[in-house]
Design a protein around this motif. Structure first.
Motif, short mmCIF file in Angstrom:
data_model
loop_
_atom_site.label_atom_id
_atom_site.label_comp_id
_atom_site.label_asym_id
_atom_site.label_seq_id
_atom_site.Cartn_x
_atom_site.Cartn_y
_atom_site.Cartn_z
N ALA A 60 38.69 -20.02 55.11
CA ALA A 60 39.84 -19.13 55.09
C ALA A 60 40.51 -19.11 53.72
CB ALA A 60 40.84 -19.54 56.17
N ILE A 61 40.62 -20.27 53.10
CA ILE A 61 41.23 -20.34 51.76
C ILE A 61 40.37 -19.59 50.75
CG2 ILE A 61 41.78 -21.91 49.85
CD1 ILE A 61 42.72 -23.91 51.99
N ILE A 62 39.06 -19.78 50.82
CA ILE A 62 38.15 -19.09 49.89
C ILE A 62 38.21 -17.58 50.13
CG2 ILE A 62 35.71 -18.74 49.32
CD1 ILE A 62 35.35 -21.78 49.75
N ALA A 63 38.18 -17.16 51.41
CA ALA A 63 38.24 -15.73 51.72
C ALA A 63 39.56 -15.12 51.25
CB ALA A 63 38.05 -15.52 53.22
N TYR A 64 40.66 -15.82 51.45
CA TYR A 64 41.96 -15.30 51.00
C TYR A 64 41.99 -15.18 49.48
CZ TYR A 64 46.90 -14.83 50.06
OH TYR A 64 48.09 -14.38 49.60
N THR A 65 41.47 -16.19 48.79
CA THR A 65 41.47 -16.15 47.33
C THR A 65 40.63 -14.99 46.81
OG1 THR A 65 41.73 -18.55 47.29
CG2 THR A 65 41.00 -17.52 45.26
N ILE A 66 39.44 -14.83 47.36
CA ILE A 66 38.57 -13.73 46.92
C ILE A 66 39.22 -12.39 47.24
CG2 ILE A 66 36.36 -12.57 47.38
CD1 ILE A 66 35.16 -15.39 47.74
N GLY A 67 39.79 -12.25 48.43
CA GLY A 67 40.47 -11.01 48.80
C GLY A 67 41.64 -10.71 47.89
N ALA A 68 42.42 -11.73 47.56
CA ALA A 68 43.58 -11.54 46.69
C ALA A 68 43.15 -11.12 45.29
CB ALA A 68 44.41 -12.81 46.63
N ILE A 69 42.08 -11.73 44.79
CA ILE A 69 41.60 -11.38 43.45
C ILE A 69 41.08 -9.94 43.43
CG2 ILE A 69 39.77 -11.85 41.77
CD1 ILE A 69 40.14 -14.84 42.47
N LEU A 70 40.30 -9.57 44.44
CA LEU A 70 39.76 -8.20 44.50
C LEU A 70 40.87 -7.18 44.66
CD1 LEU A 70 36.55 -8.72 46.66
CD2 LEU A 70 36.69 -8.31 44.20
N LEU A 71 41.83 -7.48 45.51
CA LEU A 71 42.93 -6.55 45.72
C LEU A 71 43.77 -6.39 44.45
CD1 LEU A 71 44.12 -4.82 47.98
CD2 LEU A 71 45.66 -6.70 48.49
N GLN A 72 44.00 -7.49 43.76
CA GLN A 72 44.78 -7.43 42.53
C GLN A 72 44.01 -6.67 41.45
OE1 GLN A 72 46.30 -11.17 41.31
NE2 GLN A 72 47.22 -10.41 39.44
N LYS A 73 42.69 -6.85 41.41
CA LYS A 73 41.88 -6.16 40.41
C LYS A 73 41.85 -4.66 40.66
CE LYS A 73 37.25 -5.97 38.51
NZ LYS A 73 35.86 -6.35 38.71
N THR A 85 51.73 -18.70 48.86
CA THR A 85 52.23 -20.06 49.04
C THR A 85 52.11 -20.50 50.49
OG1 THR A 85 53.79 -19.73 47.24
CG2 THR A 85 54.22 -21.57 48.71
N CYS A 86 52.46 -19.61 51.41
CA CYS A 86 52.38 -19.95 52.83
C CYS A 86 50.95 -20.18 53.29
CB CYS A 86 53.04 -18.86 53.66
SG CYS A 86 54.82 -18.81 53.49
N VAL A 87 50.01 -19.35 52.83
CA VAL A 87 48.61 -19.51 53.23
C VAL A 87 48.08 -20.85 52.74
CG1 VAL A 87 46.26 -18.63 52.85
CG2 VAL A 87 48.10 -17.06 53.43
N TYR A 88 48.27 -21.13 51.45
CA TYR A 88 47.79 -22.40 50.92
C TYR A 88 48.53 -23.58 51.55
CZ TYR A 88 45.06 -19.96 47.38
OH TYR A 88 44.15 -19.17 46.75
N GLY A 89 49.81 -23.43 51.78
CA GLY A 89 50.57 -24.51 52.41
C GLY A 89 50.10 -24.80 53.82
N PHE A 90 49.85 -23.74 54.60
CA PHE A 90 49.41 -23.94 55.98
C PHE A 90 48.06 -24.65 56.03
CE2 PHE A 90 46.86 -22.48 59.59
CZ PHE A 90 47.64 -22.93 60.63
N PHE A 91 47.08 -24.12 55.31
CA PHE A 91 45.75 -24.72 55.38
C PHE A 91 45.70 -26.07 54.69
CE2 PHE A 91 44.64 -20.28 56.30
CZ PHE A 91 43.95 -20.49 57.50
N GLY A 92 46.49 -26.26 53.63
CA GLY A 92 46.55 -27.57 53.00
C GLY A 92 47.15 -28.61 53.92
#
Length: 125
Positions: A60-73, A85-92
């Motif tokens: 989930a963390i990897i998918a969120y990171t890839i999705g965020a990078i693609l969306l930002q690009k 912050t909430c996504v990383y905090g929850f899964f961390g």
């Protein structure tokens, strides 16, 4: 309420019991087919629940990171920093919690396998 298709109560109960018996037979058939399928696999696939949660969290963390990078690009807009912050905090926190449970269980197993000092003193006598 129990009358189906203009039949009597007894007829409806018999139909439902027959459907229940057929459903049980189909369930047993699916279980047997699954067991046969597992026998054809060259490896055993069994995983503890905690390991599955760890894999799901990392995925989930990897998918969120890839999705965020693609969306930002593509949109040239940054995702909400609060959401990130909430996504990383929850899964961390989830991963830290599972690590804590594992450490605590390992510590309890090690403590219970070694004799206590009271037992040693009683053995000495």
């Amino acid at each position: 309420m129990f009358y189906r298709y203009g039949g009597s109560y007894e007829k409806t109960i018999r139909q439902l019991q027959r459907r229940q018996a057929i459903a049980k037979i189909k369930y047993e058939e699916r279980k047997l087919k699954w067991e046969i399928f597992k026998l054809h696999l060259p490896f055993l696939f069994s995983m503890k629940f905690s390991k599955g949660i760890v894999l799901l969290s990392i995925a989930a963390i990897i998918a969120y990171t890839i999705g965020a990078i693609l969306l930002q690009k593509n949109t040239m807009m940054e995702l909400s920093p609060t959401l990130t912050t909430c996504v990383y905090g929850f899964f961390g926190t989830e991963l830290l919690g599972l690590a804590g449970i594992k450490i605590w269980d390992t510590k309890l197993l090690n403590d219970s396998s070694t004799p206590s000092s009271v037992e040693k003193e009683n053995a000495d006598g």
